[in-house]
Write a protein that holds these residues in place. Structure first.
Motif, PDB file in Angstrom:
ATOM      1  N   TRP A 294      -4.503  -9.285  -7.971  1.00  0.00           N
ATOM      2  CA  TRP A 294      -4.635  -9.720  -6.582  1.00  0.00           C
ATOM      3  C   TRP A 294      -4.933  -8.544  -5.653  1.00  0.00           C
ATOM      4  N   THR A 295      -4.171  -7.452  -5.803  1.00  0.00           N
ATOM      5  CA  THR A 295      -4.404  -6.320  -4.901  1.00  0.00           C
ATOM      6  C   THR A 295      -5.767  -5.677  -5.171  1.00  0.00           C
ATOM      7  N   ASN A 298      -8.446  -7.903  -3.791  1.00  0.00           N
ATOM      8  CA  ASN A 298      -8.498  -7.761  -2.335  1.00  0.00           C
ATOM      9  C   ASN A 298      -9.156  -6.458  -1.925  1.00  0.00           C
TER      10      ASN A 298
ATOM     11  N   PHE B 115      -5.141  -3.988   0.564  1.00  0.00           N
ATOM     12  CA  PHE B 115      -4.518  -4.393  -0.700  1.00  0.00           C
ATOM     13  C   PHE B 115      -4.046  -5.844  -0.677  1.00  0.00           C
ATOM     14  N   PHE B 116      -3.498  -6.278   0.446  1.00  0.00           N
ATOM     15  CA  PHE B 116      -2.845  -7.581   0.443  1.00  0.00           C
ATOM     16  C   PHE B 116      -3.576  -8.656   1.244  1.00  0.00           C
TER      17      PHE B 116
END
Lengths: 438, 256
Positions: A294-295, A298, B115-116
């Motif tokens: 996920w990171t 992103n 990142f998030f």
């Protein structure tokens, strides 16, 4: 010119459709309308069937136990069992999964549409991930072998993705991943053993072992940061230049770390370091893997992260367009090192034992092969590469050392046919994977 | 106060003196040209202004601040954008990504956002998308938005590069041979584009060009460099009739 080409292709496709076998066409039409949710549901059903009636079914088809890896390993061990394994896979996995996926397509499409419209993307992803985990958990519940295999696959995915950040997105060639992994592994191991285990060298536990699993995530993160700090040793001298320098410095780094660990008696030296509590159970690793994907997903989609691709494609151009190239390279490299460190920490706590020899050139070639097989610059490619190669390694295990001839040859073929890997330079939005398909 | 002031700029590459005592002063909104034969030091001058090369001596003052020794990206963030002779596009990236990356210095969401995927990041990325689309529209390349630049026609690539430089929101734009390698049609097109951005954005422009027609058309004042030194400076008409310029380009008649 292009239009006519497409037209010809379309014509061919139509021709194929009309001449194809009816049921196949029907099935293709049907399966196209199944969303990711439907497939997950089908897979879950199949694994539930296997866990409840797998063994009697396997016996009925003339196998002495449930085939651990879809019967793939029979290719080398007992070719005579292949037909039984094929029937088993058809009856247990493929047919039930297809039936469930296709028959529930209406409901799952509606559910997927609802989740896409009403829920934020992270929640939607979490629901799918939970379903995927449930499937894998049931699948793994049959034998410990599968749990171990899944654990290694998850860890490999983390390693491959993080290496892809450097070798793919940043366009450098880094060989330091085994080094990073070992730093993370040893750092996390020392912390858990020091805090939660009665050990000969490190003494009685400092904190109650009950707290262990709860503090473990913090320990992993700290291990990741320690790895990032170690990565500075590669980053600072090599980022002043470009090209081969990073490859050489990072390779040296891997060897330095390895011989350092071999010569530190307090952590076991070449005999290795043991007694780690096995905190890294399958769900724990899965959660960390999802977090990692996920990171990184992103990051690679943000303008801040894409800056590293700009630096790769043309550094002077990037610099002239306000991109801080030094900072960009540093962020990407340390970020990659962080995840390699976390993966190492998890690895140590799956095995309950690590030794420096694990983190050598063989590990490096394994991870590199996963990256280049899967495809540079692609999150999906890295996942596919890690799963693919890990499966291949398991499949070829009966060949012993010979597999290190088969796999390189395979890699050479891939490199000739597709120089950047199987799924390179494709960016797939997670929303597109999860969307309804009616 | 002048926007950009370059004083006595000199650079040596080893023993070679590439540019010697170069001076130029830009008032806001001015369009200046820099011409000269191959190897005269035009691109080197650009490289010094944008921080790629550090001058051996001399001063570059931008809005009252000496920018000699600053990093190229810092200079660019201050508002000095440039294009390159060989474009330097990022070959794996789409047109949209090019424009958005030029807004790198305006990113506010930080690493956590990257990142998030925080809401703040989504807000800013959407903002960037809109702004980027505006620039693509301005240069008439909006229909290529999501295509990778490598496959695009040459003229379009040039426009994308120009849009990328404009996305920095510069105060001065340095164009290094924007019509290099173009056919006459594309060239006229490019002249129109430059004139358009000059009029619409009121930009100060510094232009290196080989084709006399382009420079004569666009520039108010033209400097001529030869072997790293200014040999002439003046309006297009003055330059056209300057003997030293003709000599530098065509050579001198020699009595045999």
């Amino acid at each position: 010119m292009k239009a006519t080409d497409n037209q010809i292709k379309n014509l061919e496709r139509v021709e194929k459709k009309t001449t194809g076998i009816r049921p196949v066409r029907w099935l293709r039409e049907k399966t196209r309308r199944v969303p990711a949710l439907g497939w997950l549901l089908g897979a879950l059903t199949a694994t539930i069937i296997e866990s409840s009636v797998g063994l009697p079914l396997a016996r009925a088809f003339g196998l002495w136990s449930v085939p651990g890896l879809f019967g793939l390993r029979f290719i080398f061990t007992s070719p005579a069992s292949i037909p039984s394994a094929v029937i088993y896979v058809l009856v247990v996995y493929i047919i039930p999964a297809l039936i469930v996926a296709v028959s529930t397509a209406g409901i799952t499409n509606r559910a997927a549409a609802f989740m896409q419209d009403k829920l934020p993307v992270p929640i939607n992803v979490i629901i799918h991930a939970a379903l995927l985990y449930a499937t894998l958990h049931v699948w793994g519940s049959i034998t410990d072998y599968r749990v171990l295999l899944l654990s290694f696959i998850f860890i490999s995915i983390m390693l491959t993705l993080s290496l892809n950040l450097v070798n793919g997105y940043m366009g450098e060639f880094s060989c330091s991943h085994p080094g990073f992994m070992s730093i993370g592994a040893y750092a996390a191991s020392i912390m858990t053993v020091l805090f939660f285990v009665n050990d000969d060298v490190f003494g009685a536990h400092i904190l109650s072992p009950v707290l262990g699993p709860f503090i473990f995530p913090i320990i992993l993160i700290v291990g990741g940061f320690i790895t990032s700090i170690g990565a500075l040793a590669v980053a600072i001298p090599s980022f002043r230049t470009r090209g081969d320098y990073l490859a050489i410095i990072s390779l040296a780094f891997t060897f330095i770390v390895k011989s350092l660990l071999e010569n530190l008696e307090i952590i076991g030296g070449p005999r290795g370091f043991m007694n780690q509590p096995k905190y890294a159970s399958l769900p724990v690793i899965f959660v960390w893997m999802v977090l990692c994907i996920w990171t990184i997903y992103n990051f690679t989609r943000s303008t801040l992260g894409k800056a590293s691709c700009a630096v790769r494609d043309n550094e002077t151009g990037a610099d002239a367009m306000t991109i801080n190239t030094r900072r960009t390279k540093m962020i990407t490299f340390l970020f990659a090192a962080f995840w390699a460190g976390v993966a190492g920490g998890l690895f140590a706590h799956v095995m309950g034992y690590i030794n420096p020899a694990t983190f050598g050139v063989l590990k490096l070639s394994e991870v590199l092969a996963m990256v280049y097989l899967g495809g540079l610059n692609s999150v999906l490619g890295s996942i596919a590469g890690a799963i693919g190669l890990q499966f291949l390694l398991e499949l070829l295990r009966p060949l012993a050392m010979l597999k290190w001839i088969v796999i390189p040859v395979l890699l050479i073929i891939v490199m000739i046919r597709r120089p950047t890997g199987l799924i390179a330079f494709t960016e797939i939005k997670v929303e597109d994977i999860l969307k309804p398909r009616n | 106060m002048p926007l950009l002031e370059v004083k006595n700029l000199t650079i040596y590459f080893g023993g070679l003196r590439a540019v010697h005592n170069y001076n130029v002063t830009f008032e806001p909104g001015q369009v200046r040209g820099l011409i000269g034969p191959n190897g005269a030091g035009k691109t080197t001058t650009f490289n010094m202004i944008t921080g790629i090369h550090r001058p051996t001596s001399g001063e570059i003052i931008f809005e009252g601040q000496n920018i000699v020794g600053m990093m190229p990206h810092d200079i660019a963030s201050m508002g000095i954008a440039r294009t390159f002779q060989n474009m330097r596009l990022w070959r794996h990236m789409t047109v949209m990504e090019h424009i958005k990356l030029a807004m790198y210095s305006k990113i506010e969401y930080g690493l956590i956002g990257a990142f998030f995927g925080t809401p703040k990041r989504h807000k800013q990325e959407t903002e960037f998308d809109e702004k980027a689309y505006h620039f693509l529209k301005l240069l008439n390349v909006d229909r290529y938005t999501n295509q990778v630049v490598t496959g695009l026609p040459y003229g379009v690539q040039r426009r994308v590069e120009m849009a990328r430089a404009l996305a920095i929101v510069p105060k001065i734009l340095l164009l290094d041979e924007p019509t290099a390698g173009m056919n006459p049609e594309e060239m006229l097109d490019m002249v129109e584009v430059i004139r358009q951005i000059k009029d619409e954005l009121k930009l100060t422009i510094f232009l290196i060009e080989h084709r006399m027609r382009v420079v004569m058309d666009l520039c108010e004042i033209i400097q001529t460099l030869d072997f790293g030194e200014i040999i002439a400076e003046g309006t297009p008409d003055e330059i056209r009739n300057n003997e030293r310029v003709i000599e530098a380009y065509l050579g001198k008649e020699v009595e045999v």
